[in-house]
Design a protein around this motif. Sequence first.
Motif, PDB file in Angstrom:
ATOM      1  N   UNK A  68       0.826  -1.215   0.000  1.00 19.44           N
ATOM      2  CA  UNK A  68       0.000   0.000   0.000  1.00 19.44           C
ATOM      3  C   UNK A  68       0.858   1.261   0.000  1.00 19.44           C
ATOM      4  N   UNK A  69       1.974   1.234   0.698  1.00 18.05           N
ATOM      5  CA  UNK A  69       2.885   2.385   0.697  1.00 18.05           C
ATOM      6  C   UNK A  69       3.448   2.620  -0.704  1.00 18.05           C
ATOM      7  N   UNK A  70       3.760   1.542  -1.417  1.00 19.68           N
ATOM      8  CA  UNK A  70       4.268   1.679  -2.782  1.00 19.68           C
ATOM      9  C   UNK A  70       3.211   2.313  -3.685  1.00 19.68           C
ATOM     10  N   UNK A  71       1.938   1.961  -3.485  1.00 16.60           N
ATOM     11  CA  UNK A  71       0.866   2.581  -4.260  1.00 16.60           C
ATOM     12  C   UNK A  71       0.832   4.075  -3.998  1.00 16.60           C
ATOM     13  N   UNK A  72       0.989   4.473  -2.741  1.00 15.46           N
ATOM     14  CA  UNK A  72       1.005   5.894  -2.382  1.00 15.46           C
ATOM     15  C   UNK A  72       2.199   6.597  -3.041  1.00 15.46           C
ATOM     16  N   UNK A  73       3.364   5.954  -3.019  1.00 14.65           N
ATOM     17  CA  UNK A  73       4.559   6.540  -3.639  1.00 14.65           C
ATOM     18  C   UNK A  73       4.357   6.765  -5.133  1.00 14.65           C
TER      19      UNK A  73
END
Length: 338
Positions: free
Chosen positions: A290-295
């Motif tokens: 999910x953090x990668x999606x935000x990035x």
Amino acid sequence: MKKVKFGIVGVGDFGVMHIQALKQLPEAEVHAVSCRTESRLKAICEKYKIPNWYTNVDDLMNDPEIDVIIVATGEDTHYSFTEKAIREGKHVLLEKPICLNVEDGKKLLELEQNTDLYILPGHILRYDASYNNAYRILQNEDMYGKILSIRVKRNVPIERFSLHSRTHPVFMALAHDIDIITWLTNSRIKSVCGIQKKSKEEYRSPDIVFGIAEMENGVVCNLETQWRLPNEFGQYLDTELTVMTEKGQLKLNCPGNTLVSMFDGKLESHDMTLWPEINGEITGALVNENKHMIDLVLGRTKKPIVTVEQAVRGIEFCQYLIESCNTGKIVERGCMTK
């Protein structure tokens, strides 16, 4: 701080896991959720303090506040929901398998290529530290040698089969490992031979599947999934990755037996990799995903860890393995029956 607002379609167990993961990320906001059961939506929104809910998925897709749609529904809806989200200008985190046939996979690839929006396949193992480090190690051919063979195993407790037998276990379980194989080899399937078995005639899908495959670059693969793991074993999954190279071997057990407990006669092996809890917060691979999606949405990176094109290679592998299981014949790429 800019917040990336998420809408989640499907609030079964994994949809709820995404909610819990997003709650740990300060730049994420779960803006809305959607499913057909109003009572469940109300309960989840109350528990996790989510401001909006929709029983009609189109209403969620049309919500102008949402930046990213997480599609965590049944596999047969993945393409149609992703198409709707892209049409409404939303990025998509699409759970695996991204679809159930190569034709829909190619349509998803075309969708991605014709937009500036991201479609991120939810192959969670790529965000797990163990698999990620295995990939890093094996890319150094000078030190560790070229990959010669890969063996994967993903066995599942019997009690979970009734929940997931709607879809063939190659798509439901081995899709994870097939993604790892295509990632490690950077190659497409060349040919595959599979065999399957239903341990009970009333089952909709086989609960035992084995396969032997060769990739275009010559790597030989052995695959196994058996949804026959005794419930008393107390393990969420029994998985293994073994890679033989010109110079040696790499072996990975995940989630492994790092933490095992037995109380009142119940044995349990606890997850320490995918979504472990630390101080009341979800951590691990799902949070990393999910953090990668935000990035991606915030422009911190423009290179997805897994692309739709790579995911389609995996769908192709899955489809060919199922074809071989169904026909009892070796299937070569480009020679599937229609």
